[in-house]
Design an enzyme around this catalytic site. Structure first.
Site, PDB file in Angstrom:
ATOM      1  N   ARG A 112       0.867  -1.192   0.000  1.00  0.00           N
ATOM      2  CA  ARG A 112       0.000   0.000   0.000  1.00  0.00           C
ATOM      3  C   ARG A 112       0.890   1.224   0.000  1.00  0.00           C
ATOM      4  O   ARG A 112       1.798   1.349   0.833  1.00  0.00           O
ATOM      5  CB  ARG A 112      -0.893   0.049   1.238  1.00  0.00           C
ATOM      6  CG  ARG A 112      -1.475   1.451   1.446  1.00  0.00           C
ATOM      7  CD  ARG A 112      -2.498   1.551   2.526  1.00  0.00           C
ATOM      8  NE  ARG A 112      -3.737   0.914   2.125  1.00  0.00           N
ATOM      9  CZ  ARG A 112      -4.925   1.190   2.666  1.00  0.00           C
ATOM     10  NH1 ARG A 112      -5.031   2.095   3.611  1.00  0.00           N
ATOM     11  NH2 ARG A 112      -5.999   0.569   2.265  1.00  0.00           N
ATOM     12  N   HIS A 139      -7.592   0.788  -6.286  1.00  0.00           N
ATOM     13  CA  HIS A 139      -7.793   0.065  -5.020  1.00  0.00           C
ATOM     14  C   HIS A 139      -8.588  -1.221  -5.333  1.00  0.00           C
ATOM     15  O   HIS A 139      -9.736  -1.381  -4.941  1.00  0.00           O
ATOM     16  CB  HIS A 139      -8.548   0.959  -4.028  1.00  0.00           C
ATOM     17  CG  HIS A 139      -8.491   0.490  -2.611  1.00  0.00           C
ATOM     18  ND1 HIS A 139      -7.730  -0.589  -2.190  1.00  0.00           N
ATOM     19  CD2 HIS A 139      -9.119   0.958  -1.490  1.00  0.00           C
ATOM     20  CE1 HIS A 139      -7.889  -0.753  -0.886  1.00  0.00           C
ATOM     21  NE2 HIS A 139      -8.735   0.158  -0.437  1.00  0.00           N
ATOM     22  N   GLN A 142     -10.468  -3.559  -2.862  1.00  0.00           N
ATOM     23  CA  GLN A 142     -11.714  -2.933  -2.394  1.00  0.00           C
ATOM     24  C   GLN A 142     -12.868  -3.275  -3.347  1.00  0.00           C
ATOM     25  O   GLN A 142     -13.969  -3.620  -2.912  1.00  0.00           O
ATOM     26  CB  GLN A 142     -11.512  -1.409  -2.308  1.00  0.00           C
ATOM     27  CG  GLN A 142     -12.716  -0.665  -1.779  1.00  0.00           C
ATOM     28  CD  GLN A 142     -12.963  -0.915  -0.313  1.00  0.00           C
ATOM     29  OE1 GLN A 142     -12.078  -0.742   0.514  1.00  0.00           O
ATOM     30  NE2 GLN A 142     -14.171  -1.329   0.046  1.00  0.00           N
ATOM     31  N   ASP A 235     -16.985   7.881  -1.014  1.00  0.00           N
ATOM     32  CA  ASP A 235     -15.677   7.752  -0.355  1.00  0.00           C
ATOM     33  C   ASP A 235     -15.353   9.124   0.242  1.00  0.00           C
ATOM     34  O   ASP A 235     -16.049  10.116  -0.029  1.00  0.00           O
ATOM     35  CB  ASP A 235     -14.627   7.328  -1.412  1.00  0.00           C
ATOM     36  CG  ASP A 235     -13.245   7.065  -0.829  1.00  0.00           C
ATOM     37  OD1 ASP A 235     -13.107   6.997   0.408  1.00  0.00           O
ATOM     38  OD2 ASP A 235     -12.287   6.934  -1.626  1.00  0.00           O
ATOM     39  N   CYS A 276     -16.209   2.619   1.337  1.00  0.00           N
ATOM     40  CA  CYS A 276     -15.027   1.785   1.608  1.00  0.00           C
ATOM     41  C   CYS A 276     -14.536   1.931   3.040  1.00  0.00           C
ATOM     42  O   CYS A 276     -13.846   1.049   3.545  1.00  0.00           O
ATOM     43  CB  CYS A 276     -13.920   2.112   0.612  1.00  0.00           C
ATOM     44  SG  CYS A 276     -13.493   3.853   0.583  1.00  0.00           S
ATOM     45  N   ARG A 321     -13.785  -7.475   2.914  1.00  0.00           N
ATOM     46  CA  ARG A 321     -12.385  -7.239   2.524  1.00  0.00           C
ATOM     47  C   ARG A 321     -11.550  -8.484   2.830  1.00  0.00           C
ATOM     48  O   ARG A 321     -10.674  -8.867   2.061  1.00  0.00           O
ATOM     49  CB  ARG A 321     -11.802  -6.044   3.302  1.00  0.00           C
ATOM     50  CG  ARG A 321     -12.442  -4.684   3.036  1.00  0.00           C
ATOM     51  CD  ARG A 321     -12.287  -4.227   1.604  1.00  0.00           C
ATOM     52  NE  ARG A 321     -10.911  -4.292   1.142  1.00  0.00           N
ATOM     53  CZ  ARG A 321      -9.929  -3.442   1.482  1.00  0.00           C
ATOM     54  NH1 ARG A 321     -10.173  -2.425   2.258  1.00  0.00           N
ATOM     55  NH2 ARG A 321      -8.705  -3.601   0.998  1.00  0.00           N
TER      56      ARG A 321
HETATM   57  N1   CP Z   1     -11.121   0.658   2.855  1.00  0.00           N
HETATM   58  C1   CP Z   1      -9.832   0.596   3.222  1.00  0.00           C
HETATM   59  O1   CP Z   1      -8.927   0.368   2.427  1.00  0.00           O
HETATM   60  O2   CP Z   1      -9.619   0.822   4.541  1.00  0.00           O
HETATM   61  P1   CP Z   1      -8.193   0.984   5.247  1.00  0.00           P
HETATM   62  O3   CP Z   1      -7.599   2.266   4.730  1.00  0.00           O
HETATM   63  O4   CP Z   1      -8.503   1.023   6.711  1.00  0.00           O
HETATM   64  O5   CP Z   1      -7.339  -0.186   4.870  1.00  0.00           O
HETATM   65  N1  NVA Z   2      -9.661   7.263  -1.422  1.00  0.00           N
HETATM   66  C1  NVA Z   2      -9.264   6.911  -0.069  1.00  0.00           C
HETATM   67  C2  NVA Z   2      -9.547   5.468   0.165  1.00  0.00           C
HETATM   68  C3  NVA Z   2      -9.239   4.990   1.568  1.00  0.00           C
HETATM   69  C4  NVA Z   2      -9.529   3.523   1.749  1.00  0.00           C
HETATM   70  C5  NVA Z   2      -7.792   7.231   0.137  1.00  0.00           C
HETATM   71  O1  NVA Z   2      -6.996   6.944  -0.765  1.00  0.00           O
HETATM   72  O2  NVA Z   2      -7.445   7.784   1.177  1.00  0.00           O
END
Ligand code: CP
Ligand code: NVA
Length: 337
Positions: A112, A139, A142, A235, A276, A321
């Site tokens: 990530r 993502h 997700q 989101d 999400c 997830r």
């Molecule tokens: N939805 C999601 O990716 O959550 P986190 O940022 O907590 O992993």
């Molecule tokens: N769009 C958000 C998603 C978090 C799961 C971010 O990138 O922060």
């Protein structure tokens, strides 16, 4: 559950929806459904017995980190969390060299972080499957969880009127647009023009839609977008790493808040609300409190009333997830029969 036709995914990485066929993507959702059932029935599914998995996080995470960790352990693998200050990645050691080292020790790598290029380089140089746990552009784990939740609620993906409202050019929006087009949804992005997806992403979705029969819409008109919606998804207005853009985002996105009025505009009692997470729907976080003090907003992308309503399936979605990430790891690294 229908019999699963198994595509060959062993040895593959999972970086973005665009790398998969509809059959492969749907297979991962079906496999997740099976693994979820097995977990509920306490049927062991240790498809990664003895494997070692690196979990690289340049950004914070609750769901993705926990999902990978629990999924690894359920599959019989050992997860090793490597946070942004734990290893040299990109600071004192190149991505290429780090990938080569990790690939000598680990059987699979989750990443990530910021640039999508980094996860591609890890996949190119490590020699083991690499899984994207979120980049600035995509993502995809997700999307799998979101579509499993849709399938659980509607029994199908094809033709579902799936409306994403909010920042139309972030990682989640990109993934849902391309993923929805891949599996044949009526997928709609509803955002102010300034936050439309990049043309390249729209074109990719449109080309996939020609094959799948999906309908792709990108619009700034809320009434048109939400009419008949089966799913309304939103989101955060400001993604990780974009915090300096707060004031302009609030001004652009305030009319796109998901509230009860918007839910009623769908005209569909059976519709579901997805997010999400994490979500800013009350003042129970220090971050939310800071926004309230500086900008006067007590709720942002979704109201507390919608978030807590019977339409909201956000915690089923969060649980999913884990089941979907487990499916990705099992399919790309395990010995599935
Ligand atoms: N939805 C999601 O990716 O959550 P986190 O940022 O907590 O992993
Ligand atoms: N769009 C958000 C998603 C978090 C799961 C971010 O990138 O922060």
């Amino acid at each position: 559950m229908s019999t699963i036709t198994k595509p060959i995914l062993k040895g593959r990485s999972f970086l973005a929806e665009r790398d998969f066929t509809k059959g492969e993507f749907v297979y991962l959702i079906d496999l997740a459904e099976k693994l979820k059932h097995e977990k509920q029935q306490r049927i062991p599914h240790r498809h990664l017995e003895g494997k070692n998995i690196a979990l690289l996080f340049e950004k914070p995470s609750t769901r993705t980190r926990c999902a990978f960790t629990v999924a690894c352990i359920d599959l019989g693998a050992h997860p090793e969390y490597l946070g942004k200050d734990d290893i040299q990645l990109g600071k004192k050691e190149s991505i290429e060299d780090t990938a080569k080292v990790l690939g000598r020790m680990f059987d699979g790598i989750e990443f990530r972080g910021f640039e999508h290029k980094k996860v591609e380089m890890l996949a190119e140089h490590s020699g083991v499957p690499v899984w994207n746990g979120l980049t600035e552009q995509w993502h995809p784990t997700q999307t799998l969880a979101d579509f499993l939740t849709v399938k659980e609620n509607f029994g199908r993906l094809e033709g579902i009127k799936f409306v994403y409202v909010g920042d139309g050019r972030n990682n989640v929006a990109n993934s849902l647009l391309v993923g929805g087009a891949l599996v044949g949804m009526d997928v709609r992005i509803c955002a102010p023009k300034e936050l439309f997806p990049e043309q390249e992403v729209i074109e990719l979705a449109e080309s996939l839609a020609k094959e799948s029969g999906a309908i792709v819409t990108v619009t700034d008109e809320i009434d048109k977008a939400v009419a008949g919606a089966d799913v309304i998804y939103t989101d955060v207005w400001v993604s990780m790493g974009e915090e300096d853009q707060f004031a302009e985002r609030i001004a652009l996105l305030a009319p796109y808040q998901v509230n009860m009025e918007m839910i009623e505009k769908t005209g569909n009692d059976q519709m579901i609300f997805l997010h999400c997470l994490p979500a800013f729907h009350d003042l129970e976080t220090s971050y939310g409190m800071e926004i309230y003090k500086n900008h006067g907003l007590a709720e942002m992308e979704v109201t507390d009333a919608v978030f807590r309503s019977s339409h909201s399936k956000v915690f089923d979605q969060a649980e999913n997830r884990m089941h979907t990430i487990k499916a990705v790891m099992a399919a790309t690294l395990g010995n599935l029969q």
